[in-house]
Design an enzyme around this catalytic site. Sequence first.
Site, PDB file in Angstrom:
ATOM      1  N   GLU A 167       1.051  -1.437   0.036  1.00  0.00           N
ATOM      2  CA  GLU A 167      -0.064   0.003   0.085  1.00  0.00           C
ATOM      3  C   GLU A 167       1.080   1.005  -0.102  1.00  0.00           C
ATOM      4  O   GLU A 167       1.913   1.341   0.600  1.00  0.00           O
ATOM      5  CB  GLU A 167      -1.166   0.027   1.591  1.00  0.00           C
ATOM      6  CG  GLU A 167      -1.981  -0.980   1.310  1.00  0.00           C
ATOM      7  CD  GLU A 167      -2.779  -0.904   2.601  1.00  0.00           C
ATOM      8  OE1 GLU A 167      -3.585  -0.412   2.772  1.00  0.00           O
ATOM      9  OE2 GLU A 167      -3.581  -1.697   2.986  1.00  0.00           O
ATOM     10  N   CYS A 215      -2.140  -6.967   6.200  1.00  0.00           N
ATOM     11  CA  CYS A 215      -1.372  -7.933   5.618  1.00  0.00           C
ATOM     12  C   CYS A 215      -0.091  -8.757   6.851  1.00  0.00           C
ATOM     13  O   CYS A 215      -0.299  -9.337   6.986  1.00  0.00           O
ATOM     14  CB  CYS A 215      -0.829  -7.923   4.615  1.00  0.00           C
ATOM     15  SG  CYS A 215      -1.918  -7.167   3.144  1.00  0.00           S
ATOM     16  N   LYS A 217       0.811   3.169   7.664  1.00  0.00           N
ATOM     17  CA  LYS A 217       1.396   3.463   7.295  1.00  0.00           C
ATOM     18  C   LYS A 217       1.108   5.169   6.493  1.00  0.00           C
ATOM     19  O   LYS A 217       0.346   5.642   6.066  1.00  0.00           O
ATOM     20  CB  LYS A 217       2.685   2.704   5.997  1.00  0.00           C
ATOM     21  CG  LYS A 217       2.008   2.611   5.299  1.00  0.00           C
ATOM     22  CD  LYS A 217       1.894   1.218   4.336  1.00  0.00           C
ATOM     23  CE  LYS A 217       3.241   1.645   3.039  1.00  0.00           C
ATOM     24  NZ  LYS A 217       3.284   0.034   2.392  1.00  0.00           N
ATOM     25  N   ARG A 229      -6.087  -0.533   9.455  1.00  0.00           N
ATOM     26  CA  ARG A 229      -6.262  -1.595   9.895  1.00  0.00           C
ATOM     27  C   ARG A 229      -5.234  -2.209  10.687  1.00  0.00           C
ATOM     28  O   ARG A 229      -4.316  -2.009  10.200  1.00  0.00           O
ATOM     29  CB  ARG A 229      -6.592  -2.367   8.801  1.00  0.00           C
ATOM     30  CG  ARG A 229      -8.186  -2.291   7.888  1.00  0.00           C
ATOM     31  CD  ARG A 229      -8.505  -3.248   6.878  1.00  0.00           C
ATOM     32  NE  ARG A 229      -7.768  -2.845   5.930  1.00  0.00           N
ATOM     33  CZ  ARG A 229      -7.964  -3.569   4.868  1.00  0.00           C
ATOM     34  NH1 ARG A 229      -8.596  -4.249   4.703  1.00  0.00           N
ATOM     35  NH2 ARG A 229      -7.059  -2.713   3.394  1.00  0.00           N
TER      36      ARG A 229
HETATM   37  C1  UGA Z   1       2.654  -6.030   3.003  1.00  0.00           C
HETATM   38  C2  UGA Z   1       4.050  -6.349   2.009  1.00  0.00           C
HETATM   39  O1  UGA Z   1       5.082  -5.250   2.565  1.00  0.00           O
HETATM   40  C3  UGA Z   1       4.305  -6.771   0.137  1.00  0.00           C
HETATM   41  O2  UGA Z   1       5.228  -7.251  -0.228  1.00  0.00           O
HETATM   42  C4  UGA Z   1       2.503  -7.190   0.467  1.00  0.00           C
HETATM   43  O3  UGA Z   1       2.407  -7.943  -0.354  1.00  0.00           O
HETATM   44  C5  UGA Z   1       1.575  -6.672   1.969  1.00  0.00           C
HETATM   45  O4  UGA Z   1       2.080  -6.782   2.789  1.00  0.00           O
HETATM   46  C6  UGA Z   1       0.311  -7.711   1.392  1.00  0.00           C
HETATM   47  O5  UGA Z   1       0.911  -8.650   2.094  1.00  0.00           O
HETATM   48  O6  UGA Z   1      -0.804  -7.085   0.396  1.00  0.00           O
HETATM   49  P1  UGA Z   1       2.025  -3.405   3.363  1.00  0.00           P
HETATM   50  O7  UGA Z   1       0.707  -4.242   4.233  1.00  0.00           O
HETATM   51  O8  UGA Z   1       1.061  -3.299   2.150  1.00  0.00           O
HETATM   52  O9  UGA Z   1       2.823  -4.800   2.189  1.00  0.00           O
HETATM   53  O10 UGA Z   1       2.938  -2.408   4.153  1.00  0.00           O
HETATM   54  P2  UGA Z   1       4.761  -2.425   4.723  1.00  0.00           P
HETATM   55  O11 UGA Z   1       5.452  -1.720   4.195  1.00  0.00           O
HETATM   56  O12 UGA Z   1       5.039  -3.848   4.255  1.00  0.00           O
HETATM   57  O13 UGA Z   1       4.311  -1.933   5.912  1.00  0.00           O
HETATM   58  C7  UGA Z   1       3.267  -2.831   7.166  1.00  0.00           C
HETATM   59  C8  UGA Z   1       3.920  -2.571   8.397  1.00  0.00           C
HETATM   60  O14 UGA Z   1       5.573  -2.048   8.806  1.00  0.00           O
HETATM   61  C9  UGA Z   1       3.713  -0.467   8.204  1.00  0.00           C
HETATM   62  O15 UGA Z   1       3.202  -0.430   8.816  1.00  0.00           O
HETATM   63  C10 UGA Z   1       5.272   0.450   8.310  1.00  0.00           C
HETATM   64  O16 UGA Z   1       4.954   1.194   9.147  1.00  0.00           O
HETATM   65  C11 UGA Z   1       6.047  -1.243   9.004  1.00  0.00           C
HETATM   66  N1  UGA Z   1       7.526  -0.651   9.207  1.00  0.00           N
HETATM   67  C12 UGA Z   1       7.497  -1.232   7.487  1.00  0.00           C
HETATM   68  C13 UGA Z   1       8.345  -0.515  10.072  1.00  0.00           C
HETATM   69  O17 UGA Z   1       8.053  -0.244  11.039  1.00  0.00           O
HETATM   70  N2  UGA Z   1       9.200  -1.308   9.476  1.00  0.00           N
HETATM   71  C14 UGA Z   1       9.748  -1.176   8.148  1.00  0.00           C
HETATM   72  O18 UGA Z   1      11.319  -0.998   7.963  1.00  0.00           O
HETATM   73  C15 UGA Z   1       9.017  -1.025   7.459  1.00  0.00           C
END
Ligand code: UGA
Length: 437
Positions: free
Chosen positions: A160, A269, A329, A336
């Site tokens: 996302e 996710c 994010k 969610r």
């Molecule tokens: C995640 C995966 O990154 C995607 O590859 C996958 O397709 C998707 O789930 C899914 O299964 O549909 P998403 O949930 O959109 O994507 O977001 P992310 O970028 O993974 O971030 C998830 C959470 O981790 C957020 O709350 C973000 O702030 C946190 N995060 C991410 C951190 O706290 N530190 C980081 O270094 C990276």
Amino acid sequence: MKVGIIGLGVVGLSFASVLGSKGFSVIGMDSDEQKIEKINSKKSLFFEPKLESFLKNALSTSLEISSDVQKVVKNCDLIFLTVGTPKSKSGFIDLSMIKNASKNIGISLRHSSKKPIIVVKSTVIPGTTANVIKPLIEKMSRKKAGKGFEIIANPEFLREGNVISDTLKPHLVVIGGSNSNSVNRLKKFYRKLYDSKIKFMITNTQTAEMIKYANNSFLATKISFINQISSLCQSIPGISIDEVAEGIGVDPRIGRLFLNAGPGYGGSCLPKDLETIIQFSSKIGVNPILLKAVQQVNDLQIKQIIHLLEKNLGTIKNKRITILGLSFKENSDDVRESRSIELIKILLKKKSKITVHDPKAMKNTEAIFKNKITYADSLLKPLDNCDCVIIMTPWKIYTKLKNNSFKNMKRKLIIDTRRILSRKNLNAEYFALGMGN
Ligand code: UGA
């Protein structure tokens, strides 16, 4: 090749918009008439950079939106299943939407002369495509897989906030299927969409499904790992977790991505997929100790914020706390499983007075908390007279906060969970997760 996409959530709508705007002939289908109406009026269902312009472009050229599954099955050669597989009340994966869609495809297929390839993009536990979806379609269509239709597992990896670029340039396309002809047809279809550098991996359906869970579990593990190290750094004066992440991230065996410490991972996710794979492991007799620890570390992050608050304010009952950032994010309006929402729930139980701000996620937050909290329409006003401000989501606008922005706070206490401000420029009590004071 006409393409059908069943389920117009984040994945389905993004995929339909990108395919349509690239000139592919697409029918996007969803059973929710309200959704259909909104999409047909060229409005995205959620905030996502660039999505609306791709959608508009697609709708004015080759994307048709419908609530009729029969139309999709009758006309399409490739049918992507992109319905949601959310967490059920028990925490396990809820397959009701994918079962329903499979049944409806099967019924429509019964009297159709087409032999479509049905491509499962939704996230499903290993074995679901072969043992749940395929038999359901076979039963309802009275046709056998391989004869009346083909089935393939093809997990999606888009994030996302980046859906358009991730849909246009995935790091990998995983195709799981047993029929080499249909696998090759799908590969050929993708070749038309992507440039020649995009990598493919061909495997069986259950491995494809497992790759998706392993991928998200590893990402969650990386985040919990850095958050664990971040807690250590916070207790040692002079250490910054970001420098530590920078240092280890240079090692090619580790890599810098997903090493940003913060309030924990949220979203629709990572939390759901981790819980599902943990429950699935237990069901098949494997004790997922590492994955459980990943979850525990994630839960600890919010507790650390509460601890910092209580250490500095004493009781937080009736204290005015401002939360900046509600979406899970930046560049998203999705709340969610957002850590901000979890934090607010705990603070409300402790009877704090909450004011919130977010550039995009106010409406979705209001739907959860109604009049239990105050919603600020500008960034600076909610800071006036508050006892503490907590930065939860690293929206760019919050990086612009200056010393002056905090001048009317009752107590100048700042908790920066993403370290987007700099202590040296602030005349305030500044605490950042992962920074030793
Ligand atoms: C995640 C995966 O990154 C995607 O590859 C996958 O397709 C998707 O789930 C899914 O299964 O549909 P998403 O949930 O959109 O994507 O977001 P992310 O970028 O993974 O971030 C998830 C959470 O981790 C957020 O709350 C973000 O702030 C946190 N995060 C991410 C951190 O706290 N530190 C980081 O270094 C990276």
